[in-house]
Scaffold this motif. Structure first.
Motif, PDB file in Angstrom:
ATOM      1  N   THR A 130       5.786  54.388 -20.469  1.00 53.62           N
ATOM      2  CA  THR A 130       5.389  52.987 -20.492  1.00 53.62           C
ATOM      3  C   THR A 130       5.776  52.394 -21.847  1.00 53.62           C
ATOM      4  O   THR A 130       6.005  53.107 -22.810  1.00 53.62           O
ATOM      5  CB  THR A 130       3.881  52.847 -20.276  1.00 53.62           C
ATOM      6  OG1 THR A 130       3.191  53.632 -21.274  1.00 53.62           O
ATOM      7  CG2 THR A 130       3.478  53.339 -18.899  1.00 53.62           C
ATOM      8  N   GLY A 131       5.830  51.092 -21.901  1.00 51.35           N
ATOM      9  CA  GLY A 131       6.228  50.421 -23.132  1.00 51.35           C
ATOM     10  C   GLY A 131       7.316  49.398 -22.886  1.00 51.35           C
ATOM     11  O   GLY A 131       7.939  48.890 -23.826  1.00 51.35           O
ATOM     12  N   GLY A 132       7.585  49.096 -21.613  1.00 56.20           N
ATOM     13  CA  GLY A 132       8.633  48.144 -21.262  1.00 56.20           C
ATOM     14  C   GLY A 132       9.940  48.793 -20.899  1.00 56.20           C
ATOM     15  O   GLY A 132      10.855  48.128 -20.399  1.00 56.20           O
ATOM     16  N   TYR A 133      10.049  50.101 -21.118  1.00 53.70           N
ATOM     17  CA  TYR A 133      11.299  50.802 -20.837  1.00 53.70           C
ATOM     18  C   TYR A 133      11.598  50.854 -19.333  1.00 53.70           C
ATOM     19  O   TYR A 133      12.756  50.744 -18.916  1.00 53.70           O
ATOM     20  CB  TYR A 133      11.242  52.222 -21.395  1.00 53.70           C
ATOM     21  CG  TYR A 133      10.837  52.280 -22.849  1.00 53.70           C
ATOM     22  CD1 TYR A 133      11.723  51.914 -23.847  1.00 53.70           C
ATOM     23  CD2 TYR A 133       9.553  52.682 -23.222  1.00 53.70           C
ATOM     24  CE1 TYR A 133      11.350  51.961 -25.192  1.00 53.70           C
ATOM     25  CE2 TYR A 133       9.166  52.724 -24.552  1.00 53.70           C
ATOM     26  CZ  TYR A 133      10.070  52.363 -25.530  1.00 53.70           C
ATOM     27  OH  TYR A 133       9.694  52.396 -26.843  1.00 53.70           O
ATOM     28  N   LEU A 134      10.556  51.019 -18.522  1.00 50.58           N
ATOM     29  CA  LEU A 134      10.744  51.088 -17.073  1.00 50.58           C
ATOM     30  C   LEU A 134      11.303  49.778 -16.534  1.00 50.58           C
ATOM     31  O   LEU A 134      12.263  49.758 -15.769  1.00 50.58           O
ATOM     32  CB  LEU A 134       9.413  51.411 -16.396  1.00 50.58           C
ATOM     33  CG  LEU A 134       8.851  52.813 -16.620  1.00 50.58           C
ATOM     34  CD1 LEU A 134       7.367  52.842 -16.282  1.00 50.58           C
ATOM     35  CD2 LEU A 134       9.597  53.826 -15.785  1.00 50.58           C
ATOM     36  N   LEU A 135      10.676  48.675 -16.909  1.00 52.23           N
ATOM     37  CA  LEU A 135      11.088  47.377 -16.391  1.00 52.23           C
ATOM     38  C   LEU A 135      12.490  47.014 -16.866  1.00 52.23           C
ATOM     39  O   LEU A 135      13.318  46.523 -16.083  1.00 52.23           O
ATOM     40  CB  LEU A 135      10.083  46.307 -16.822  1.00 52.23           C
ATOM     41  CG  LEU A 135      10.350  44.896 -16.317  1.00 52.23           C
ATOM     42  CD1 LEU A 135      10.384  44.858 -14.789  1.00 52.23           C
ATOM     43  CD2 LEU A 135       9.292  43.925 -16.841  1.00 52.23           C
ATOM     44  N   THR A 136      12.778  47.267 -18.136  1.00 58.07           N
ATOM     45  CA  THR A 136      14.098  46.922 -18.666  1.00 58.07           C
ATOM     46  C   THR A 136      15.206  47.644 -17.921  1.00 58.07           C
ATOM     47  O   THR A 136      16.190  47.035 -17.486  1.00 58.07           O
ATOM     48  CB  THR A 136      14.178  47.254 -20.168  1.00 58.07           C
ATOM     49  OG1 THR A 136      13.130  46.586 -20.869  1.00 58.07           O
ATOM     50  CG2 THR A 136      15.518  46.822 -20.752  1.00 58.07           C
ATOM     51  N   ALA A 137      15.068  48.952 -17.755  1.00 57.15           N
ATOM     52  CA  ALA A 137      16.119  49.726 -17.087  1.00 57.15           C
ATOM     53  C   ALA A 137      16.206  49.395 -15.603  1.00 57.15           C
ATOM     54  O   ALA A 137      17.303  49.397 -15.028  1.00 57.15           O
ATOM     55  CB  ALA A 137      15.884  51.216 -17.291  1.00 57.15           C
ATOM     56  N   SER A 138      15.079  49.115 -14.957  1.00 57.34           N
ATOM     57  CA  SER A 138      15.112  48.731 -13.548  1.00 57.34           C
ATOM     58  C   SER A 138      15.912  47.448 -13.362  1.00 57.34           C
ATOM     59  O   SER A 138      16.775  47.342 -12.470  1.00 57.34           O
ATOM     60  CB  SER A 138      13.697  48.553 -13.006  1.00 57.34           C
ATOM     61  OG  SER A 138      13.042  49.790 -12.864  1.00 57.34           O
ATOM     62  N   VAL A 188       7.031  39.151  -2.441  1.00 57.91           N
ATOM     63  CA  VAL A 188       7.782  40.061  -3.303  1.00 57.91           C
ATOM     64  C   VAL A 188       7.079  40.218  -4.651  1.00 57.91           C
ATOM     65  O   VAL A 188       6.179  39.458  -4.997  1.00 57.91           O
ATOM     66  CB  VAL A 188       9.228  39.549  -3.523  1.00 57.91           C
ATOM     67  CG1 VAL A 188       9.970  39.486  -2.207  1.00 57.91           C
ATOM     68  CG2 VAL A 188       9.232  38.188  -4.215  1.00 57.91           C
ATOM     69  N   GLY A 189       7.507  41.222  -5.420  1.00 54.18           N
ATOM     70  CA  GLY A 189       7.030  41.398  -6.784  1.00 54.18           C
ATOM     71  C   GLY A 189       5.589  41.834  -6.921  1.00 54.18           C
ATOM     72  O   GLY A 189       4.948  41.555  -7.939  1.00 54.18           O
ATOM     73  N   ARG A 190       5.074  42.553  -5.928  1.00 51.79           N
ATOM     74  CA  ARG A 190       3.645  42.906  -5.973  1.00 51.79           C
ATOM     75  C   ARG A 190       3.321  43.885  -7.104  1.00 51.79           C
ATOM     76  O   ARG A 190       2.304  43.756  -7.782  1.00 51.79           O
ATOM     77  CB  ARG A 190       3.205  43.477  -4.627  1.00 51.79           C
ATOM     78  CG  ARG A 190       3.201  42.433  -3.524  1.00 51.79           C
ATOM     79  CD  ARG A 190       2.412  42.851  -2.318  1.00 51.79           C
ATOM     80  NE  ARG A 190       2.198  41.717  -1.430  1.00 51.79           N
ATOM     81  CZ  ARG A 190       1.254  41.662  -0.494  1.00 51.79           C
ATOM     82  NH1 ARG A 190       0.433  42.695  -0.335  1.00 51.79           N
ATOM     83  NH2 ARG A 190       1.118  40.600   0.272  1.00 51.79           N
ATOM     84  N   GLY A 249      14.117  45.425  -0.585  1.00 49.42           N
ATOM     85  CA  GLY A 249      13.165  45.678  -1.659  1.00 49.42           C
ATOM     86  C   GLY A 249      13.098  44.503  -2.615  1.00 49.42           C
ATOM     87  O   GLY A 249      14.112  44.123  -3.212  1.00 49.42           O
ATOM     88  N   GLY A 250      11.896  43.935  -2.759  1.00 51.96           N
ATOM     89  CA  GLY A 250      11.731  42.747  -3.589  1.00 51.96           C
ATOM     90  C   GLY A 250      11.035  43.005  -4.905  1.00 51.96           C
ATOM     91  O   GLY A 250      10.230  42.184  -5.365  1.00 51.96           O
ATOM     92  N   GLY A 251      11.364  44.122  -5.545  1.00 54.29           N
ATOM     93  CA  GLY A 251      10.877  44.386  -6.897  1.00 54.29           C
ATOM     94  C   GLY A 251      11.858  43.858  -7.930  1.00 54.29           C
ATOM     95  O   GLY A 251      12.847  43.177  -7.597  1.00 54.29           O
ATOM     96  N   PRO A 252      11.637  44.157  -9.213  1.00 57.11           N
ATOM     97  CA  PRO A 252      12.506  43.625 -10.263  1.00 57.11           C
ATOM     98  C   PRO A 252      13.989  43.959 -10.096  1.00 57.11           C
ATOM     99  O   PRO A 252      14.841  43.113 -10.361  1.00 57.11           O
ATOM    100  CB  PRO A 252      11.933  44.251 -11.543  1.00 57.11           C
ATOM    101  CG  PRO A 252      10.493  44.474 -11.221  1.00 57.11           C
ATOM    102  CD  PRO A 252      10.469  44.867  -9.777  1.00 57.11           C
ATOM    103  N   ALA A 253      14.309  45.192  -9.657  1.00 57.64           N
ATOM    104  CA  ALA A 253      15.724  45.561  -9.501  1.00 57.64           C
ATOM    105  C   ALA A 253      16.383  44.733  -8.408  1.00 57.64           C
ATOM    106  O   ALA A 253      17.487  44.201  -8.576  1.00 57.64           O
ATOM    107  CB  ALA A 253      15.848  47.053  -9.198  1.00 57.64           C
TER     108      ALA A 253
END
Length: 413
Positions: A387-395, A42-44, A14-18
């Motif tokens: 939403t608000g950046g919380y998803l990306l930060t925790a991932s 990656v990162g789509r 898996g090539g997402g942020p995590a």
């Protein structure tokens, strides 16, 4: 002909942020990393999120920030000790990307774009020796415990000392996260919570006339009120959007978890929509009762209260002609217009998903208790956030926690 096979130290699927963040941490420690992704690049989903301006994180105080993860706040807070909002901004700076805090408290790259950040990140990873394998769709394990992949050249087998699964949820499946992994993990005895739509729109039973006339219209400056399943009175002001199916947009997304829970319990969720939150009820009634002379009621409402367009359409949607002629009934409806949400939109349309690998199925390093040597991170875990950046930060934080867990595992395995 036997399937080609290879042996690697760490396989990240898996090539997402995590997954990318775990690859960064591991490669910086001198650990060889091979990253596999079903897509050609990656990162789509990361790039898609950046189309409207990449919301990286949020600038609010840490004690408030962590509450956004609801019932998983305690667990996610331990990830954030490894990588919080401030650390994410510092990390961006290290990649040559400046950030700023917007008026809403959300944090963005100065140029508002995702592509420059992703390019810089991938350059760092490649320089650190991370090997990328594209168009490799993970299909599970073979009888010997090796990872199996469908590739353009046929099946591939990979024997990894440690594996990180960072496969996302089931939203935006065209970008790679289709939730197919749930069947493979369930078959291996991993405890899962059903994948459900999060940060999503909701269906209502609009009349054909209303849907055809107002679909796509923004509902600006409104306030939603309803009772959560624990009896808490929920109230939030903002903007949403009327769709052909119901309601969506930022105001709805922010409340989607609580709205979804009411629907799961009761089969629907009744909300009250305040169309004029800047005016109290007595002011609204006074304005309606003012003499209007020869003007139509619609013209009167537009002149005295600024009510027109989709807001007026909503009033006609719930009140008949006799009720519209009753000032008290009309005023009460403008301050608490009743709507019934029937269901979430399909998970494939959602911004993110709730559910996934239950956190109780993992140790502190995010290794699966049922599958030693297999770790999980990112949206495929059972947590959610608005939403608000919380998803990306925790991932990203979960990717770092999993990477530390992998490093410890390799030392003892």
């Amino acid at each position: 002909m036997p399937a080609p096979s290879s042996a690697v130290q760490v396989a990240i699927v898996g090539g997402g942020p995590a997954g990318l963040m775990a690859a960064e941490v591991l490669s910086a420690r001198g650990i060889a990393v091979d990253l596999y992704d079903a897509k050609a690049s990656v990162g789509r989903k990361f790039l898609l999120a950046g189309k409207g301006g990449l919301n990286l994180t949020h600038g609010e105080a840490a004690d408030l920030f962590v509450t956004r993860y609801r019932e998983r706040s305690a667990e996610v807070s331990t990830w954030l000790t490894e990588f919080d909002a401030a650390a994410l901004r510092d990390w961006c700076t290290g990649l040559g990307i400046d950030t700023f805090v917007g008026s809403s408290g959300r944090v963005f790259p100065t140029d508002m774009k995702a592509a420059p950040l992703l390019r810089a990140w991938l350059a760092r990873l490649r320089a650190a020796g991370v090997r990328f394998h594209m168009r490799q769709r993970w299909t599970g394990w073979n009888d010997a415990g090796a990872l199996t992949f469908d590739t353009p050249d046929g099946e591939r087998q990979v024997d990894a000392r440690a594996t990180l699964l960072a496969l996302g949820g089931a939203s935006w499946p065209q970008l790679g996260s289709d939730g197919a992994w749930t069947q493979m993990l369930d078959a291996r005895g991993v405890a899962l919570a059903p994948l459900r739509a999060a940060n999503c729109g909701f269906d209502l039973d609009w009349s054909t006339h209303f849907a055809e006339r107002h679909a796509g219209a923004p509902l600006k400056n409104v306030c939603i009120r309803f009772d959560a399943i624990d009896g808490t009175r929920m109230e939030r002001r903002g903007e949403c959007l009327v769709s052909a199916h119901g309601l969506e947009g930022s105001l709805i997304y922010a409340l989607s978890a609580a709205l979804r829970e009411r629907i799961e319990r009761d089969g629907h969720c009744d909300i009250a929509l305040d169309l004029l939150p800047a005016h109290d009820a007595s002011r609204v009634l006074d304005e309606i009762r003012r003499p209007r002379g020869s003007r139509s009621l619609s013209s009167h409402l537009a002149s005295r209260l600024g009510l027109a367009g989709v807001k007026l359409g909503l009033v006609h949607e719930v009140l008949d002609k006799a009720a519209m002629a009753d000032p008290s009934r009309l005023a009460a409806t403008l301050k608490a217009l009743p709507l019934r949400l029937l269901r979430t939109r399909p998970v494939a349309e959602a911004i993110s998903t709730a559910g996934g690998v239950r956190l109780e199925a993992l140790d502190d390093g995010l290794m699966l208790k049922a599958l030693p040597g297999v770790f999980c991170a990112g949206e495929m875990l059972d947590w959610e956030a608005p939403t608000g950046g919380y998803l990306l930060t925790a991932s990203m934080a979960s990717g770092r926690v999993a990477a530390a867990g992998i490093a410890r595992f390799l030392q003892t395995a």
